[in-house]
Structures are given as C-alpha cells and as structure tokens.
Design a protein around this motif. Structure first.
Motif, PDB file in Angstrom:
ATOM      1  N   GLU A  70      37.573  49.672  36.988  1.00  6.47           N
ATOM      2  CA  GLU A  70      38.397  49.305  35.838  1.00  6.47           C
ATOM      3  C   GLU A  70      39.877  49.252  36.210  1.00  6.47           C
ATOM      4  OE1 GLU A  70      37.425  52.000  32.685  1.00  6.47           O
ATOM      5  OE2 GLU A  70      35.503  51.038  32.299  1.00  6.47           O
ATOM      6  N   ALA A  71      40.345  50.223  36.983  1.00  3.49           N
ATOM      7  CA  ALA A  71      41.751  50.239  37.387  1.00  3.49           C
ATOM      8  C   ALA A  71      42.083  49.035  38.266  1.00  3.49           C
ATOM      9  CB  ALA A  71      42.066  51.543  38.125  1.00  3.49           C
ATOM     10  N   ALA A  72      41.194  48.712  39.195  1.00  2.00           N
ATOM     11  CA  ALA A  72      41.436  47.558  40.065  1.00  2.00           C
ATOM     12  C   ALA A  72      41.458  46.263  39.254  1.00  2.00           C
ATOM     13  CB  ALA A  72      40.372  47.488  41.152  1.00  2.00           C
ATOM     14  N   CYS A  73      40.532  46.131  38.312  1.00  2.00           N
ATOM     15  CA  CYS A  73      40.491  44.937  37.481  1.00  2.00           C
ATOM     16  C   CYS A  73      41.757  44.824  36.628  1.00  2.00           C
ATOM     17  CB  CYS A  73      39.258  44.956  36.581  1.00  2.00           C
ATOM     18  SG  CYS A  73      37.707  44.673  37.454  1.00  2.00           S
ATOM     19  N   ASP A  74      42.193  45.936  36.059  1.00  2.00           N
ATOM     20  CA  ASP A  74      43.405  45.925  35.245  1.00  2.00           C
ATOM     21  C   ASP A  74      44.643  45.611  36.081  1.00  2.00           C
ATOM     22  OD1 ASP A  74      41.905  46.462  33.010  1.00  2.00           O
ATOM     23  OD2 ASP A  74      42.401  48.601  32.940  1.00  2.00           O
ATOM     24  N   ALA A  75      44.630  46.008  37.344  1.00  2.66           N
ATOM     25  CA  ALA A  75      45.760  45.700  38.228  1.00  2.66           C
ATOM     26  C   ALA A  75      45.823  44.214  38.540  1.00  2.66           C
ATOM     27  CB  ALA A  75      45.660  46.510  39.520  1.00  2.66           C
ATOM     28  N   VAL A  76      44.662  43.549  38.582  1.00  2.75           N
ATOM     29  CA  VAL A  76      44.620  42.114  38.857  1.00  2.75           C
ATOM     30  C   VAL A  76      45.110  41.330  37.644  1.00  2.75           C
ATOM     31  CG1 VAL A  76      43.081  40.161  39.304  1.00  2.75           C
ATOM     32  CG2 VAL A  76      42.820  42.287  40.587  1.00  2.75           C
ATOM     33  N   SER A  77      44.553  41.664  36.466  1.00  4.97           N
ATOM     34  CA  SER A  77      44.945  40.948  35.258  1.00  4.97           C
ATOM     35  C   SER A  77      44.453  41.714  34.036  1.00  4.97           C
ATOM     36  CB  SER A  77      44.332  39.548  35.250  1.00  4.97           C
ATOM     37  OG  SER A  77      44.591  38.906  34.023  1.00  4.97           O
ATOM     38  N   ARG A  78      45.296  41.755  33.027  1.00  5.50           N
ATOM     39  CA  ARG A  78      44.884  42.351  31.755  1.00  5.50           C
ATOM     40  C   ARG A  78      44.412  41.285  30.773  1.00  5.50           C
ATOM     41  NH1 ARG A  78      45.479  47.929  30.895  1.00  5.50           N
ATOM     42  NH2 ARG A  78      46.667  48.844  32.570  1.00  5.50           N
ATOM     43  N   GLU A  79      44.566  40.026  31.155  1.00 11.73           N
ATOM     44  CA  GLU A  79      44.088  38.930  30.316  1.00 11.73           C
ATOM     45  C   GLU A  79      42.570  38.819  30.447  1.00 11.73           C
ATOM     46  OE1 GLU A  79      46.152  35.313  31.137  1.00 11.73           O
ATOM     47  OE2 GLU A  79      48.101  36.306  31.163  1.00 11.73           O
ATOM     48  N   PHE A  80      41.945  38.257  29.417  1.00 10.05           N
ATOM     49  CA  PHE A  80      40.495  38.124  29.458  1.00 10.05           C
ATOM     50  C   PHE A  80      40.082  37.198  30.596  1.00 10.05           C
ATOM     51  CE2 PHE A  80      36.527  35.952  28.502  1.00 10.05           C
ATOM     52  CZ  PHE A  80      35.696  37.045  28.340  1.00 10.05           C
ATOM     53  N   ASN A  81      39.099  37.644  31.343  1.00 11.58           N
ATOM     54  CA  ASN A  81      38.520  36.861  32.417  1.00 11.58           C
ATOM     55  C   ASN A  81      37.046  37.225  32.472  1.00 11.58           C
ATOM     56  OD1 ASN A  81      37.457  36.649  35.263  1.00 11.58           O
ATOM     57  ND2 ASN A  81      39.408  35.553  35.500  1.00 11.58           N
ATOM     58  N   ILE A  82      36.185  36.256  32.446  1.00  7.46           N
ATOM     59  CA  ILE A  82      34.735  36.496  32.389  1.00  7.46           C
ATOM     60  C   ILE A  82      34.243  37.293  33.595  1.00  7.46           C
ATOM     61  CG2 ILE A  82      34.037  34.310  33.454  1.00  7.46           C
ATOM     62  CD1 ILE A  82      32.283  35.910  30.452  1.00  7.46           C
ATOM     63  N   ASP A  83      34.827  37.046  34.766  1.00  8.72           N
ATOM     64  CA  ASP A  83      34.404  37.772  35.968  1.00  8.72           C
ATOM     65  C   ASP A  83      34.861  39.227  35.925  1.00  8.72           C
ATOM     66  OD1 ASP A  83      33.137  35.526  37.059  1.00  8.72           O
ATOM     67  OD2 ASP A  83      35.041  34.795  37.887  1.00  8.72           O
ATOM     68  N   ILE A  84      36.064  39.461  35.420  1.00 10.65           N
ATOM     69  CA  ILE A  84      36.552  40.833  35.276  1.00 10.65           C
ATOM     70  C   ILE A  84      35.719  41.566  34.237  1.00 10.65           C
ATOM     71  CG2 ILE A  84      38.498  42.224  34.436  1.00 10.65           C
ATOM     72  CD1 ILE A  84      40.355  40.309  35.947  1.00 10.65           C
ATOM     73  N   GLN A  85      35.373  40.873  33.157  1.00  8.25           N
ATOM     74  CA  GLN A  85      34.518  41.503  32.138  1.00  8.25           C
ATOM     75  C   GLN A  85      33.180  41.903  32.747  1.00  8.25           C
ATOM     76  OE1 GLN A  85      33.089  38.953  28.989  1.00  8.25           O
ATOM     77  NE2 GLN A  85      32.725  40.704  27.634  1.00  8.25           N
ATOM     78  N   LEU A  86      32.605  41.033  33.576  1.00  8.66           N
ATOM     79  CA  LEU A  86      31.330  41.356  34.215  1.00  8.66           C
ATOM     80  C   LEU A  86      31.465  42.580  35.120  1.00  8.66           C
ATOM     81  CD1 LEU A  86      28.378  40.770  34.859  1.00  8.66           C
ATOM     82  CD2 LEU A  86      29.171  39.188  36.637  1.00  8.66           C
ATOM     83  N   ALA A  87      32.544  42.648  35.898  1.00  5.52           N
ATOM     84  CA  ALA A  87      32.750  43.798  36.784  1.00  5.52           C
ATOM     85  C   ALA A  87      32.827  45.092  35.974  1.00  5.52           C
ATOM     86  CB  ALA A  87      34.020  43.600  37.610  1.00  5.52           C
ATOM     87  N   LYS A  88      33.586  45.060  34.879  1.00  5.27           N
ATOM     88  CA  LYS A  88      33.710  46.257  34.041  1.00  5.27           C
ATOM     89  C   LYS A  88      32.393  46.601  33.359  1.00  5.27           C
ATOM     90  CE  LYS A  88      38.644  46.147  33.012  1.00  5.27           C
ATOM     91  NZ  LYS A  88      39.630  46.182  31.918  1.00  5.27           N
TER      92      LYS A  88
END
Length: 119
Positions: A70-88
């Motif tokens: 979650e921290a790594a994903c938030d560091a990349v972008s806080r905007e909605f992204n389907i791939d980041i949502q999948l990772a989380k």
C-alpha cells in the motif's frame, strides 16, 4: 555484519512506525500478546503451541507486506489506477487468507483440547 546491523535498524524503524500508525498492525500485535499465554493452555503439545503462535506471526508478516504494498502504491500515485487497485486488493486478500488460516489453526486446537482427541 554491517549489513545485518543496518537491516535490523531498518526493521526496528518499520516496526516503530507501524505500531504508531497502523491500526491493523496494532491489533495483530495485541492478538499475539494475548495468544502467547492463551496458546499455552490451548495447545496439547509444544509443536501445537508453535503452530498456534506461528499462525499469528504469519498473519503479522502478511500484514506488514500488505502495508508495504500500500505504501509503495501510494508513493507512485494517489490517483485511481486499476492496476494499483488490484495490487492493494491482492494485499488485502492475502491478509484475509491469513486470518482464515489463524482461525482454522486455533479452532482445530481448541476442539482438540475440549474433546481431548487429536484431530
């Protein structure tokens, strides 16, 4: 040896931050603290005790990894992204699976203790 010392320092820093800021981590540490003496009464054997405590340590490990994702994903972008949502979501699923494992291990141990039969 220097690498091990630095790794230990990094681990202490992560633990310190998680224990101060992450509610799920705090709850799981409290669960571990409660389970240490309780497991002694539930487990029929030393290996059973190790399994009970190990299942909770496994849950904590997965929670730590989920928080890192979650921290790594938030560091990349806080905007909605389907791939980041999948990772989380996958991290969350891993925590859920770990909880099911803990519940299963503890349920079997309690049933074994109550019935006096190895399952």
């Amino acid at each position: 040896m220097d690498r091990l010392v630095k790794a230990f320092q990094n681990s202490v820093r992560a633990f310190s931050r998680l224990i101060r800021t992450e509610a799920a981590f705090q709850q799981e540490i409290m669960l571990l603290v409660a389970a240490l003496p309780l497991g002694w009464f539930v487990a029929a054997t030393w290996s059973g005790y190790a399994l009970l405590i190990g299942s909770i340590l496994f849950l904590i490990t997965v929670e730590v990894l989920n928080t890192g994702i979650e921290a790594a994903c938030d560091a990349v972008s806080r905007e909605f992204n389907i791939d980041i949502q999948l990772a989380k979501d996958c991290g969350s699923l891993a925590v859920l699976i770990s909880i099911v494992i803990v519940l299963g291990v503890w349920t079997f141990a309690i049933v074994e203790r109550v019935l006096g039969l190895p399952i």
